[in-house]
Design an enzyme around this catalytic site. Structure first.
Site, PDB file in Angstrom:
ATOM      1  N   ARG A  26       0.809  -1.224   0.000  1.00 31.21           N
ATOM      2  CA  ARG A  26       0.000   0.000   0.000  1.00 31.21           C
ATOM      3  C   ARG A  26       0.842   1.273   0.000  1.00 31.21           C
ATOM      4  NH1 ARG A  26      -5.591  -0.666   1.444  1.00 31.21           N
ATOM      5  NH2 ARG A  26      -6.128  -2.461   0.185  1.00 31.21           N
ATOM      6  N   ARG A  30      -3.278   6.835   0.390  1.00 35.77           N
ATOM      7  CA  ARG A  30      -3.610   8.054   1.116  1.00 35.77           C
ATOM      8  C   ARG A  30      -2.514   8.644   1.991  1.00 35.77           C
ATOM      9  NH1 ARG A  30      -9.378   6.657   3.485  1.00 35.77           N
ATOM     10  NH2 ARG A  30      -8.608   4.587   2.983  1.00 35.77           N
ATOM     11  N   ARG A  39      -6.346  11.677  -6.592  1.00 32.60           N
ATOM     12  CA  ARG A  39      -7.610  11.023  -6.238  1.00 32.60           C
ATOM     13  C   ARG A  39      -8.779  12.026  -6.307  1.00 32.60           C
ATOM     14  NH1 ARG A  39     -11.589   9.363  -5.127  1.00 32.60           N
ATOM     15  NH2 ARG A  39     -12.362   7.741  -3.733  1.00 32.60           N
ATOM     16  N   ASP A  76      -6.373  -3.174  -7.822  1.00 32.26           N
ATOM     17  CA  ASP A  76      -6.921  -3.834  -6.640  1.00 32.26           C
ATOM     18  C   ASP A  76      -7.128  -5.301  -6.958  1.00 32.26           C
ATOM     19  OD1 ASP A  76      -8.089  -2.759  -3.882  1.00 32.26           O
ATOM     20  OD2 ASP A  76      -9.160  -4.560  -4.483  1.00 32.26           O
ATOM     21  N   TYR A 152     -14.473 -12.616  -0.861  1.00 31.59           N
ATOM     22  CA  TYR A 152     -15.215 -11.386  -1.220  1.00 31.59           C
ATOM     23  C   TYR A 152     -16.424 -11.689  -2.095  1.00 31.59           C
ATOM     24  CZ  TYR A 152     -11.631  -8.396   0.796  1.00 31.59           C
ATOM     25  OH  TYR A 152     -10.791  -7.768   1.678  1.00 31.59           O
TER      26      TYR A 152
HETATM   27  O1  1CP Z   1       0.381   0.556  -3.368  1.00 32.30           O
HETATM   28  C1  1CP Z   1      -0.163  -0.550  -3.460  1.00 32.30           C
HETATM   29  O2  1CP Z   1      -0.031  -1.446  -2.589  1.00 32.30           O
HETATM   30  C2  1CP Z   1      -0.919  -0.876  -4.731  1.00 32.30           C
HETATM   31  C3  1CP Z   1      -2.314  -0.840  -4.664  1.00 32.30           C
HETATM   32  C4  1CP Z   1      -3.231  -1.855  -3.981  1.00 32.30           C
HETATM   33  C5  1CP Z   1      -3.076  -3.219  -3.682  1.00 32.30           C
HETATM   34  C6  1CP Z   1      -1.829  -4.084  -3.841  1.00 32.30           C
HETATM   35  C7  1CP Z   1      -4.546  -1.497  -3.626  1.00 32.30           C
HETATM   36  C8  1CP Z   1      -5.123  -0.157  -3.784  1.00 32.30           C
HETATM   37  N1  1CP Z   1      -5.188  -2.624  -3.185  1.00 32.30           N
HETATM   38  C9  1CP Z   1      -4.314  -3.689  -3.184  1.00 32.30           C
HETATM   39  C10 1CP Z   1      -4.604  -5.083  -2.821  1.00 32.30           C
HETATM   40  C11 1CP Z   1      -5.801  -5.394  -1.986  1.00 32.30           C
HETATM   41  N2  1CP Z   1      -7.059  -4.881  -2.067  1.00 32.30           N
HETATM   42  C12 1CP Z   1      -5.817  -6.418  -1.004  1.00 32.30           C
HETATM   43  C13 1CP Z   1      -4.648  -7.312  -0.686  1.00 32.30           C
HETATM   44  C14 1CP Z   1      -3.692  -6.679   0.241  1.00 32.30           C
HETATM   45  C15 1CP Z   1      -4.207  -6.439   1.629  1.00 32.30           C
HETATM   46  O3  1CP Z   1      -4.487  -7.409   2.334  1.00 32.30           O
HETATM   47  O4  1CP Z   1      -4.326  -5.253   1.987  1.00 32.30           O
HETATM   48  C16 1CP Z   1      -7.108  -6.453  -0.452  1.00 32.30           C
HETATM   49  C17 1CP Z   1      -7.630  -7.378   0.648  1.00 32.30           C
HETATM   50  C18 1CP Z   1      -7.892  -5.479  -1.123  1.00 32.30           C
HETATM   51  C19 1CP Z   1      -9.316  -5.167  -0.912  1.00 32.30           C
HETATM   52  C20 1CP Z   1      -9.509  -3.770  -0.508  1.00 32.30           C
HETATM   53  N3  1CP Z   1      -9.377  -2.705  -1.372  1.00 32.30           N
HETATM   54  C21 1CP Z   1      -9.794  -3.256   0.754  1.00 32.30           C
HETATM   55  C22 1CP Z   1      -9.934  -4.097   2.033  1.00 32.30           C
HETATM   56  C23 1CP Z   1     -11.337  -4.230   2.427  1.00 32.30           C
HETATM   57  C24 1CP Z   1     -11.501  -5.165   3.602  1.00 32.30           C
HETATM   58  O5  1CP Z   1     -11.910  -6.278   3.385  1.00 32.30           O
HETATM   59  O6  1CP Z   1     -11.222  -4.737   4.731  1.00 32.30           O
HETATM   60  C25 1CP Z   1      -9.883  -1.858   0.661  1.00 32.30           C
HETATM   61  C26 1CP Z   1     -10.232  -0.878   1.731  1.00 32.30           C
HETATM   62  C27 1CP Z   1      -9.578  -1.524  -0.699  1.00 32.30           C
HETATM   63  C28 1CP Z   1      -9.505  -0.167  -1.282  1.00 32.30           C
HETATM   64  C29 1CP Z   1      -8.190   0.252  -1.781  1.00 32.30           C
HETATM   65  N4  1CP Z   1      -7.358  -0.477  -2.603  1.00 32.30           N
HETATM   66  C30 1CP Z   1      -6.224   0.240  -2.890  1.00 32.30           C
HETATM   67  C31 1CP Z   1      -6.358   1.512  -2.215  1.00 32.30           C
HETATM   68  C32 1CP Z   1      -5.355   2.627  -2.273  1.00 32.30           C
HETATM   69  C33 1CP Z   1      -7.594   1.502  -1.532  1.00 32.30           C
HETATM   70  C34 1CP Z   1      -8.197   2.613  -0.708  1.00 32.30           C
HETATM   71  C35 1CP Z   1      -9.063   3.509  -1.536  1.00 32.30           C
HETATM   72  C36 1CP Z   1      -8.499   4.890  -1.620  1.00 32.30           C
HETATM   73  O7  1CP Z   1      -8.133   5.458  -0.596  1.00 32.30           O
HETATM   74  O8  1CP Z   1      -8.411   5.473  -2.699  1.00 32.30           O
END
Ligand code: 1CP
Length: 344
Positions: A26, A30, A39, A76, A152
């Site tokens: 991540r 943010r 964003r 994602d 999911y």
């Molecule tokens: O910088 C990076 O890491 C690249 C971007 C990235 C990656 C690798 C994002 C962007 N998402 C992911 C993978 C991801 N998405 C995972 C696997 C890694 C982990 O365990 O964190 C998972 C479970 C998700 C699903 C997801 N997407 C969630 C979790 C929800 C839950 O079940 O609690 C959330 C909140 C997101 C949104 C998301 N994805 C990425 C970002 C930057 C965001 C936040 C949205 C934003 O602020 O714009």
């Protein structure tokens, strides 16, 4: 193209490095004001992910701003369920929500196997990133692991327990296997298209691995990941593969016997013990608690050095044990990276 900074790939392959490479799960997001500015220009998360020029821009930001040794494509794991026919919405501050979920055999029947072209926006973004990085650092491609994606698709949103998804494994095991098979096929197609577009290394995220028992993991999660590893190694022997099965300390030994080159650890896992379980031919990645970055600078330095010492210089990629929390101070994130690079 020859990479100017090849530390990540060298460490993944077990080659000599003068210091461990570092990147952060991540790292684009943010914590960076520069990300928040991009964003703001778009309606929602999906628009950012599906607009290749913007996805490329936020992918490169952490390389410029934090000085990490790799970029990870901004996308994602949920683009796979969408490409298979279950679109998601990303609700601000809450996370993903699916309008339609998988309830049984009929729903599984209707799902498509994703092919590279459903996800053209990701491969287009990869091509732009590779061009703009111009070999500065490697680019990580990724996908969710089949079990985490099933979780999911069945649950329909994030959850602490994913009890609906776990119920599905006990009540409809045959359907679960059919669904996992379809997800795995889609994932292989998707990962191949990422390699073709220029991804240098691939990571599989099994974020919900740790909520399964070892026996359930051995049946519903591990074999699909193992086979994805096998297929990808055949397809592109020179592309290193990483698996991150969060919370699944019981799986490290089994992953030691697969085609994955790198095994990701979270902060619940013992570093020395994991080395023994993984075996000599695997690289470890991780595993700092992201909450450390709320501490003062001296504590961050001390704990980070302890981590580096415990892992040693060989076959190690420094990272957090899970994604950065969005309210972390960017300067402390940069400090963590600099401690690892030996610069502060
Ligand atoms: O910088 C990076 O890491 C690249 C971007 C990235 C990656 C690798 C994002 C962007 N998402 C992911 C993978 C991801 N998405 C995972 C696997 C890694 C982990 O365990 O964190 C998972 C479970 C998700 C699903 C997801 N997407 C969630 C979790 C929800 C839950 O079940 O609690 C959330 C909140 C997101 C949104 C998301 N994805 C990425 C970002 C930057 C965001 C936040 C949205 C934003 O602020 O714009």
């Amino acid at each position: 193209m020859i990479l100017k900074n090849n530390l990540l790939l060298e460490a993944a392959r077990g080659g000599p490095v003068n210091r461990p490479p570092v990147w952060l799960m991540r790292q684009a997001g943010r914590v960076l004001p520069e990300y928040r500015a991009v964003r703001k220009k778009v309606k929602n998360f999906r628009e950012l992910v599906t607009t290749p020029e913007l996805a490329a821009e936020v992918t490169i930001q952490p390389v410029d701003i934090l000085g990490v040794d790799a970029a990870i494509i901004f996308s994602d794991i949920l683009v796979i369920p969408e490409a298979m026919g279950l679109p998601y919405e990303m609700i601000e501050e809450k996370g993903p929500v699916f309008r339609k979920t998988v309830r049984g055999e009929e729903d599984i029947e209707k799902l498509e196997i994703a092919a590279g072209d459903n996800l053209r926006y990701v491969t287009d973004a990869i091509r732009i990133v590779k061009k703009e990085l111009n070999g500065r650092v490697p680019l990580i491609g990724f996908a969710g692991a089949p079990w985490t994606i099933l979780a999911y698709m069945v649950e329909g949103h994030g959850s602490k327990t994913f009890s609906e998804a776990r119920k599905f494994l006990y009540t409809c095991p045959d359907s679960a296997h059919r669904l996992l098979g379809k997800i795995a096929k889609s994932t292989v197609n998707y990962l191949k298209s990422q390699v073709d577009a220029g991804a240098d290394i691939l990571q599989l995220f099994d974020s919900w691995a740790g909520i399964l028992s070892p026996a359930q993991y051995a049946s519903f999660a591990f074999p699909y990941l193992r086979d994805i590893g096998k297929e990808m190694k055949l397809y592109s022997p020179s592309t290193p593969l990483t698996v991150f099965a969060k919370g699944a300390f019981f799986s490290v030994k089994d992953f030691g016997q697969t085609d994955y080159d790198v095994i990701g650890l979270d902060w619940n896992m013992d570093i020395g013990g994991s080395r023994v379980l993984a075996g000599k031919n695997k690289t470890l990645q991780g595993n700092m608690d992201p909450a450390l970055l709320y501490a003062d600078y001296e504590t961050i330095r001390k704990e980070t050095r302890k981590m580096l010492e415990a892992f040693g210089k060989e076959r190690y990629i420094a990272n957090l044990g899970h994604g950065l929390y969005p309210d972390t101070d960017k300067d402390k994130v940069k400090f963590f990276v600099d401690v690892i690079k030996g610069e502060v």
